[in-house]
Scaffold this active site. Structure first.
Site, PDB file in Angstrom:
ATOM      1  N   THR A 115       4.642   1.528   6.533  1.00  0.00           N
ATOM      2  CA  THR A 115       3.222   1.145   6.617  1.00  0.00           C
ATOM      3  C   THR A 115       2.488   2.098   7.552  1.00  0.00           C
ATOM      4  OG1 THR A 115       1.592  -0.407   7.511  1.00  0.00           O
ATOM      5  CG2 THR A 115       3.806  -0.711   8.293  1.00  0.00           C
ATOM      6  N   GLY A 119       0.839  -1.208   0.000  1.00  0.00           N
ATOM      7  CA  GLY A 119       0.000   0.000   0.000  1.00  0.00           C
ATOM      8  C   GLY A 119       0.868   1.250   0.000  1.00  0.00           C
ATOM      9  N   GLU A 159     -10.517  -1.425  11.251  1.00  0.00           N
ATOM     10  CA  GLU A 159     -11.181  -2.284  10.250  1.00  0.00           C
ATOM     11  C   GLU A 159     -11.029  -3.780  10.549  1.00  0.00           C
ATOM     12  OE1 GLU A 159      -9.189  -1.718   6.466  1.00  0.00           O
ATOM     13  OE2 GLU A 159      -7.262  -2.268   7.337  1.00  0.00           O
ATOM     14  N   GLN A 205      -6.811   8.001   4.724  1.00  0.00           N
ATOM     15  CA  GLN A 205      -5.720   7.910   5.702  1.00  0.00           C
ATOM     16  C   GLN A 205      -4.364   7.673   5.062  1.00  0.00           C
ATOM     17  OE1 GLN A 205      -7.385   5.153   9.078  1.00  0.00           O
ATOM     18  NE2 GLN A 205      -8.573   4.947   7.207  1.00  0.00           N
ATOM     19  N   GLU A 251       5.123  -5.649   5.840  1.00  0.00           N
ATOM     20  CA  GLU A 251       5.359  -7.076   6.100  1.00  0.00           C
ATOM     21  C   GLU A 251       5.399  -7.936   4.838  1.00  0.00           C
ATOM     22  OE1 GLU A 251       0.656  -7.955   7.156  1.00  0.00           O
ATOM     23  OE2 GLU A 251       2.192  -9.481   7.375  1.00  0.00           O
ATOM     24  N   GLY A 279      -6.207  -0.593   9.818  1.00  0.00           N
ATOM     25  CA  GLY A 279      -5.526  -1.375  10.861  1.00  0.00           C
ATOM     26  C   GLY A 279      -6.004  -2.797  10.731  1.00  0.00           C
ATOM     27  N   ASP A 316      -0.003   1.223   9.062  1.00  0.00           N
ATOM     28  CA  ASP A 316      -0.510   0.384  10.163  1.00  0.00           C
ATOM     29  C   ASP A 316       0.456   0.310  11.350  1.00  0.00           C
ATOM     30  OD1 ASP A 316      -2.647  -0.077   8.547  1.00  0.00           O
ATOM     31  OD2 ASP A 316      -2.398  -2.245   8.383  1.00  0.00           O
ATOM     32  N   HIS A 368      -9.100   5.042   2.364  1.00  0.00           N
ATOM     33  CA  HIS A 368      -7.806   5.461   1.816  1.00  0.00           C
ATOM     34  C   HIS A 368      -7.456   6.919   2.053  1.00  0.00           C
ATOM     35  CE1 HIS A 368      -8.620   1.641  -0.239  1.00  0.00           C
ATOM     36  NE2 HIS A 368      -7.317   1.493  -0.120  1.00  0.00           N
ATOM     37  N   ARG A 370     -24.384   6.824  13.527  1.00  0.00           N
ATOM     38  CA  ARG A 370     -23.933   6.919  12.133  1.00  0.00           C
ATOM     39  C   ARG A 370     -22.508   6.403  12.033  1.00  0.00           C
ATOM     40  NH1 ARG A 370     -27.360  10.565   9.290  1.00  0.00           N
ATOM     41  NH2 ARG A 370     -29.376  10.084  10.212  1.00  0.00           N
TER      42      ARG A 370
HETATM   43  O1  F6P Z   1      -1.354  -2.225   4.687  1.00  0.00           O
HETATM   44  C1  F6P Z   1      -1.920  -0.994   4.913  1.00  0.00           C
HETATM   45  C2  F6P Z   1      -3.379  -0.972   4.607  1.00  0.00           C
HETATM   46  O2  F6P Z   1      -3.705   0.383   4.572  1.00  0.00           O
HETATM   47  C3  F6P Z   1      -4.269  -1.770   5.572  1.00  0.00           C
HETATM   48  O3  F6P Z   1      -4.566  -1.095   6.744  1.00  0.00           O
HETATM   49  C4  F6P Z   1      -5.493  -2.001   4.715  1.00  0.00           C
HETATM   50  O4  F6P Z   1      -6.193  -3.125   5.150  1.00  0.00           O
HETATM   51  C5  F6P Z   1      -4.914  -2.220   3.375  1.00  0.00           C
HETATM   52  O5  F6P Z   1      -3.706  -1.507   3.339  1.00  0.00           O
HETATM   53  C6  F6P Z   1      -5.816  -1.762   2.245  1.00  0.00           C
HETATM   54  O6  F6P Z   1      -5.197  -2.082   1.052  1.00  0.00           O
HETATM   55  P1  F6P Z   1      -5.731  -1.725  -0.414  1.00  0.00           P
HETATM   56  O7  F6P Z   1      -5.316  -0.321  -0.706  1.00  0.00           O
HETATM   57  O8  F6P Z   1      -5.031  -2.685  -1.285  1.00  0.00           O
HETATM   58  O9  F6P Z   1      -7.202  -1.859  -0.386  1.00  0.00           O
END
Ligand code: F6P
Length: 344
Positions: free
Chosen positions: A127, A12, A224, A276, A104, A172, A129, A274, A268
């Site tokens: 990352t 990502g 998430e 973030q 990772e 996360g 995360d 994304h 709500r």
């Molecule tokens: O690895 C970082 C991350 O932002 C995770 O928190 C999330 O689950 C994943 O990437 C989302 O990935 P993609 O952009 O491929 O949907």
């Protein structure tokens, strides 16, 4: 002939990648190296898709989010033949060393590739995360955290004016760092993380407690990857990516529904998604990325391969890549307990 260093960014995207690239180029060129940018993570090495990086084409990128090299979730171990193509192209490109910038998955593949004979690999931890071990922090996390905090601040306004419960779903996958720290910084009333199963009864107790003392609104931050006690992770689709991950998302909605059903309070949900991962890197991430980039070139210069640049306190150190990817760094429960003081 100048030594050639390849650099790739995988997984990502995240704020701080461009500062790493810029630093590798500046430091590398000053040491007399040629820098080859490999496009789209491991995919670029499999397809021999590269670009020569120099001071000019990497200037003016420090403040930009994302990665000028592009990225992908391509796993060189997924498709038969890809690993051989990668090895052949590494040779064809005459690379003397490779800097792999990733989380990772990307660094996990790097650790394997080292064992396949491409030994001159150095890692840089990325990352949002913040779940890589052996480093106090990955770059990208600070920006994501601040973005999530700002969103929580904004959601407070509507929560308070409309007397609502606002559930905020943040990223996360396996670790709740963003939820925990953005919740702490944003004054969340409940924070739910993948490390601890959601006890919906307890969540409702906290929310009722606030109502009973006249606070008719609450903010609930949920990662998430969090899941109900007797449930599994909520996914957008079951299809697995090349590294075997499902697409997460939706726990916020299920949680909001459950809260409203049980408490009767209007609830709500906002999924930050994304948002973030985007935007300009924070000062912290620009500096951390820059320091990691410089360190990575120093590791190559000293032929200290198989190592990853890492942050330890205020110092940049290096650690074995293999160690960093062995287990995920989940949240510090002491910090979670500090956040818990403010629940309800
Ligand atoms: O690895 C970082 C991350 O932002 C995770 O928190 C999330 O689950 C994943 O990437 C989302 O990935 P993609 O952009 O491929 O949907």
């Amino acid at each position: 002939m100048a030594m050639k260093i390849g650099i790739l960014t995988g997984g990502g995207d995240c704020p701080g990648l461009n500062p790493v690239i810029r630093a590798v180029v500046r430091k590398g060129i000053s040491e007399g190296y040629e820098i080859v940018g490999i496009k789209n993570g491991w995919k670029g090495l499999i397809e021999n898709d590269t670009i020569v990086l120099d001071i000019n084409n990497t200037s003016g990128i420090l403040h930009k989010g994302g990665t000028i090299l592009g990225t992908s979730r391509t796993n060189p171990y997924k498709k038969e033949g890809d690993l051989q193509k990668l090895k052949d192209n590494y040779k064809k490109l005459n690379l003397d060393a490779l800097i792999a910038v990733g989380g990772e998955d990307t660094l996990g593949a790097a650790a394997k590739i080292i064992k396949e004979g491409i030994t001159n690999v150095v890692g840089v931890p990325k990352t949002i995360d913040n779940d890589l071990s052996s480093t106090d922090c990955t770059f990208g996390f600070d920006t994501a955290l601040n973005t999530a905090m700002e969103c929580i601040d904004k959601l407070h306004t509507t929560a308070e004016s409309h007397h609502r419960i606002m559930v905020v779903e943040v990223m996360g996958r396996h670790a709740g760092w963003i939820a925990l720290e953005s919740g702490l910084a944003g004054g969340a009333d409940v924070i739910l993380i993948p490390e601890l199963p959601i006890d919906i009864d307890e969540v409702c107790v906290f929310l009722r407690k606030r109502h009973n003392r006249g606070k008719m609104f609450s903010i609930v931050v949920v990662a998430e990857g969090a899941q109900f006690k007797e449930g599994s992770m909520v996914t957008q689709e079951e299809k697995l990516d090349a590294f075997g991950h499902v697409r997460l998302g939706g726990i916020g909605g299920s949680l909001a529904e459950e809260i409203e059903k049980r408490t009767g309070y209007e609830t709500r949900v906002t999924v930050l998604g994304h948002i973030q991962r985007g935007g300009t890197p924070s000062a912290f991430d620009r500096i951390l990325g820059t320091r990691f980039g410089v360190k990575a070139v120093e590791l190559v210069k000293n032929k200290t391969y198989g190592r990853m640049a890492a942050l330890s306190g205020l110092k940049i150190i290096d650690v074995p890549i293999e160690e960093a990817v062995r287990v995920l760094k989940t949240v510090d429960m002491e910090l979670y307990n500090t956040a818990k003081v403010f629940f309800g």
